[in-house]
Design a protein around this motif. Structure first.
Motif, PDB file in Angstrom:
ATOM      1  N   ASN A 163       0.826  -1.195   0.000  1.00  9.22           N
ATOM      2  CA  ASN A 163       0.000   0.000   0.000  1.00  9.22           C
ATOM      3  C   ASN A 163       0.866   1.253   0.000  1.00  9.22           C
ATOM      4  O   ASN A 163       2.066   1.200   0.255  1.00  9.22           O
ATOM      5  N   HIS A 164       0.200   2.389  -0.275  1.00 16.72           N
ATOM      6  CA  HIS A 164       0.883   3.680  -0.296  1.00 16.72           C
ATOM      7  C   HIS A 164       0.952   4.280   1.098  1.00 16.72           C
ATOM      8  O   HIS A 164       0.021   4.143   1.885  1.00 16.72           O
ATOM      9  N   SER A 165       2.044   4.971   1.397  1.00 19.84           N
ATOM     10  CA  SER A 165       2.083   5.846   2.572  1.00 19.84           C
ATOM     11  C   SER A 165       2.893   7.081   2.218  1.00 19.84           C
ATOM     12  O   SER A 165       3.840   7.005   1.428  1.00 19.84           O
ATOM     13  N   CYS A 166       2.531   8.224   2.803  1.00 21.14           N
ATOM     14  CA  CYS A 166       3.299   9.450   2.606  1.00 21.14           C
ATOM     15  C   CYS A 166       4.500   9.465   3.549  1.00 21.14           C
ATOM     16  O   CYS A 166       5.320  10.373   3.509  1.00 21.14           O
ATOM     17  N   ASP A 167       4.563   8.452   4.412  1.00 23.63           N
ATOM     18  CA  ASP A 167       5.705   8.270   5.306  1.00 23.63           C
ATOM     19  C   ASP A 167       6.144   6.805   5.190  1.00 23.63           C
ATOM     20  O   ASP A 167       5.957   6.014   6.105  1.00 23.63           O
ATOM     21  N   ILE A 222      -7.783   8.973  -2.430  1.00 25.44           N
ATOM     22  CA  ILE A 222      -7.530   9.874  -1.305  1.00 25.44           C
ATOM     23  C   ILE A 222      -6.727   9.107  -0.260  1.00 25.44           C
ATOM     24  O   ILE A 222      -7.097   7.996   0.112  1.00 25.44           O
ATOM     25  N   CYS A 223      -5.622   9.706   0.195  1.00 30.30           N
ATOM     26  CA  CYS A 223      -4.765   9.044   1.180  1.00 30.30           C
ATOM     27  C   CYS A 223      -5.238   9.349   2.597  1.00 30.30           C
ATOM     28  O   CYS A 223      -5.549  10.489   2.927  1.00 30.30           O
ATOM     29  N   LEU A 224      -5.291   8.312   3.403  1.00 34.04           N
ATOM     30  CA  LEU A 224      -5.701   8.467   4.800  1.00 34.04           C
ATOM     31  C   LEU A 224      -4.567   7.988   5.716  1.00 34.04           C
ATOM     32  O   LEU A 224      -4.809   7.457   6.790  1.00 34.04           O
ATOM     33  N   CYS A 225      -3.308   8.175   5.271  1.00 32.87           N
ATOM     34  CA  CYS A 225      -2.176   7.615   6.017  1.00 32.87           C
ATOM     35  C   CYS A 225      -1.958   8.314   7.360  1.00 32.87           C
ATOM     36  O   CYS A 225      -1.334   7.758   8.252  1.00 32.87           O
ATOM     37  N   GLY A 226      -2.451   9.551   7.481  1.00 36.13           N
ATOM     38  CA  GLY A 226      -2.334  10.241   8.764  1.00 36.13           C
ATOM     39  C   GLY A 226      -0.971  10.885   9.014  1.00 36.13           C
ATOM     40  O   GLY A 226      -0.741  11.475  10.065  1.00 36.13           O
ATOM     41  N   ASN A 245       2.933  14.869   6.708  1.00 40.07           N
ATOM     42  CA  ASN A 245       3.239  15.320   5.348  1.00 40.07           C
ATOM     43  C   ASN A 245       2.325  14.693   4.310  1.00 40.07           C
ATOM     44  O   ASN A 245       2.684  14.567   3.146  1.00 40.07           O
ATOM     45  N   CYS A 246       1.141  14.292   4.718  1.00 40.76           N
ATOM     46  CA  CYS A 246       0.247  13.590   3.797  1.00 40.76           C
ATOM     47  C   CYS A 246      -0.093  14.455   2.583  1.00 40.76           C
ATOM     48  O   CYS A 246      -0.430  15.625   2.722  1.00 40.76           O
ATOM     49  N   ILE A 247      -0.006  13.857   1.391  1.00 36.59           N
ATOM     50  CA  ILE A 247      -0.274  14.592   0.154  1.00 36.59           C
ATOM     51  C   ILE A 247      -1.760  14.587  -0.202  1.00 36.59           C
ATOM     52  O   ILE A 247      -2.188  15.224  -1.157  1.00 36.59           O
ATOM     53  N   ASN A 248      -2.554  13.831   0.546  1.00 36.06           N
ATOM     54  CA  ASN A 248      -4.021  13.757   0.406  1.00 36.06           C
ATOM     55  C   ASN A 248      -4.541  13.093  -0.866  1.00 36.06           C
ATOM     56  O   ASN A 248      -5.292  12.138  -0.797  1.00 36.06           O
TER      57      ASN A 248
HETATM   58 ZN   LIG Z   1      -0.821  10.228   3.047  1.00 38.63          ZN
END
Ligand SMILES: [Zn+2]
Length: 163
Positions: free
Chosen positions: A67-71, A111-115, A118-121
């Motif tokens: 899965n994707h994460s912004c971190d 839509i990213c919900l990684c929390g 630095n989330c790019i949304n």
């Molecule tokens: Zn994110």
């Protein structure tokens, strides 16, 4: 250790049809976790492919469950076709990578919900992100190349407007 053996350290968990990729062992930052499988290279992306070149999208076997994460805690290095630990990772952690590090323009944005702070949304591919955001992440050569090209085109267009 062969890449096949290393692949056995990863397991796919499925909950409500949502897949996650989890590691069964710990890794140190910079350690190669496994080779990236490349099956069925195609010119167009779909929701399961990873972009490995300008017009090259491949199915990646088990790694499709990443899965994707912004971190993120792993990097997909498409130059050497390996997955690398982006930081120290504990046994049992879910593995994530930053999708725009390989994807220029995604087939199925979400839509990213990684929390992460630095989330790019909106995860739609590198072309939709500001340089200031991209600069904070590992980017594969094809993404850097297309980014520079986009910037040059923009500058040329601005010159045309001004002249
Ligand atoms: Zn994110």
């Amino acid at each position: 250790m062969s890449s096949t053996t290393m692949m056995e350290t990863l397991s796919i968990k499925t909950e409500n049809k949502f897949r996650t990729l989890v590691t069964k062992r710990a890794y140190k930052q910079g350690e190669v976790i496994c080779a990236m499988p490349s099956e069925d290279v195609r010119e167009k992306p779909n929701r399961f492919t990873v972009q490995i070149g300008r017009d090259k999208h491949t199915h990646v076997g088990k790694l499709a469950a990443l899965n994707h994460s912004c971190d993120p805690n792993v990097i997909l290095d498409t130059e050497n076709m390996v997955m690398v630990a982006a930081r120290d990772i504990e046994k049992g952690e879910e593995l994530f990578f930053f999708y725009p590090s390989t994807e220029w323009q995604m087939d199925a944005p979400f839509i990213c919900l990684c929390g992460s702070a630095n989330c790019i949304n909106v995860v739609a591919g590198a072309r939709f992100l500001p340089l200031s955001t991209l600069e904070r992440h590992y980017l594969n050569p094809h993404i850097r190349e297309m980014m520079i090209e986009l910037l040059n085109n923009t500058q040329n267009n601005l010159k045309k407007i001004k002249s």
